[in-house]
Write a protein that holds these residues in place. Structure first.
Motif, short mmCIF file in Angstrom:
data_model
loop_
_atom_site.label_atom_id
_atom_site.label_comp_id
_atom_site.label_asym_id
_atom_site.label_seq_id
_atom_site.Cartn_x
_atom_site.Cartn_y
_atom_site.Cartn_z
N PRO A 94 40.83 65.24 38.57
CA PRO A 94 42.23 64.81 38.58
C PRO A 94 42.48 63.78 37.48
CG PRO A 94 41.03 63.91 40.46
CD PRO A 94 40.10 64.82 39.74
N ALA A 95 43.74 63.51 37.22
CA ALA A 95 44.10 62.42 36.32
C ALA A 95 43.59 61.12 36.93
CB ALA A 95 45.60 62.38 36.12
N VAL A 96 43.31 60.13 36.08
CA VAL A 96 42.80 58.85 36.55
C VAL A 96 43.61 57.71 35.95
CG1 VAL A 96 40.81 57.28 36.56
CG2 VAL A 96 40.46 59.73 36.88
N CYS A 97 43.95 56.76 36.81
CA CYS A 97 44.60 55.51 36.41
C CYS A 97 43.73 54.38 36.94
CB CYS A 97 46.00 55.43 37.00
SG CYS A 97 46.88 53.93 36.56
N VAL A 98 43.41 53.42 36.07
CA VAL A 98 42.54 52.31 36.47
C VAL A 98 43.37 51.04 36.56
CG1 VAL A 98 40.51 50.97 35.85
CG2 VAL A 98 40.55 53.40 35.40
N LEU A 99 43.16 50.30 37.63
CA LEU A 99 43.79 48.99 37.81
C LEU A 99 42.92 47.96 37.08
CD1 LEU A 99 44.46 49.19 41.66
CD2 LEU A 99 46.00 49.84 39.80
N ASP A 105 40.84 44.33 28.89
CA ASP A 105 39.94 45.34 29.49
C ASP A 105 40.44 46.77 29.30
OD1 ASP A 105 38.20 43.40 30.30
OD2 ASP A 105 38.93 43.32 32.36
N ARG A 106 41.56 46.95 28.60
CA ARG A 106 42.07 48.30 28.37
C ARG A 106 41.06 49.15 27.61
NH1 ARG A 106 48.18 48.81 26.84
NH2 ARG A 106 47.51 50.94 27.10
N TRP A 107 40.26 48.54 26.75
CA TRP A 107 39.24 49.32 26.02
C TRP A 107 38.22 49.90 26.99
CZ3 TRP A 107 33.98 48.68 25.80
CH2 TRP A 107 33.47 47.48 26.29
N LEU A 108 37.93 49.17 28.07
CA LEU A 108 37.01 49.70 29.09
C LEU A 108 37.62 50.91 29.80
CD1 LEU A 108 35.68 46.37 30.62
CD2 LEU A 108 34.35 48.08 29.35
N ALA A 109 38.92 50.84 30.03
CA ALA A 109 39.59 51.98 30.65
C ALA A 109 39.52 53.19 29.71
CB ALA A 109 41.04 51.63 30.97
N HIS A 110 39.67 52.96 28.42
CA HIS A 110 39.53 54.05 27.45
C HIS A 110 38.11 54.61 27.50
CE1 HIS A 110 40.17 56.42 23.87
NE2 HIS A 110 39.08 55.88 23.34
N TRP A 111 37.11 53.73 27.54
CA TRP A 111 35.71 54.15 27.62
C TRP A 111 35.46 54.99 28.88
CZ3 TRP A 111 32.44 52.79 31.64
CH2 TRP A 111 31.11 53.21 31.50
#
Length: 146
Positions: A94-99, A105-111
């Protein structure tokens, strides 16, 4: 003669959303901010709550999940790690959204291969739009054959 009501709009179909955090107050805040229908053309949303990363993986493996909202600050397994695991292990995840607690920390979400981020604390003015956009994109994505 065909009318507009004969056409099925996949973005208005029901959606199943997993919300993961070890903290019940974070799960409740996400559900409250997004609501049962994040946009007029999206939903209604069925919420599934998970307290552990293993619960998320098992729920996604069972099928039928359209979006996962994962708490990057969850303990002992953070949502970023769960997102990366889903990306590597689930064929048609599924699509994923991270809090995330900090914008850097957006780079970690990209990773982690998450398609979206939401800042903590949850903003009820922006959260529904982010969730609706992710669900629309998921509905437009062709299914992957196993």
């Amino acid at each position: 003669m065909s009318s507009a009501t004969d056409v099925t709009d996949t973005t208005s179909m029901p959606a199943t959303v997993v919300v993961y955090s070890h903290r019940p107050e974070v799960r409740a805040a996400v559900r409250t901010a997004v609501g049962r229908r994040p946009a007029a053309d999206v939903g209604p949303v069925t919420w599934l709550e998970c307290e552990t990363g293993d619960d998320v993986v098992a729920t996604v493996d069972a099928g039928g999940v359209d979006l996962c909202i994962l708490d990057g600050e969850a303990q002992p397994t953070g949502g970023l790690a769960v997102s990366r695991q889903l990306d590597q292990e689930v064929v048609d995840r599924p699509a994923v959204c991270v809090l995330i607690a900090r914008q850097p920390d957006r780079w970690l979400a990209h990773w982690s291969r998450a398609e979206g981020t939401l800042p903590l604390p949850i903003d009820p003015l922006t959260a529904p739009g982010v969730v609706a956009d992710l669900l629309r994109a998921r509905a437009q994505r062709p299914a992957v054959r196993r």
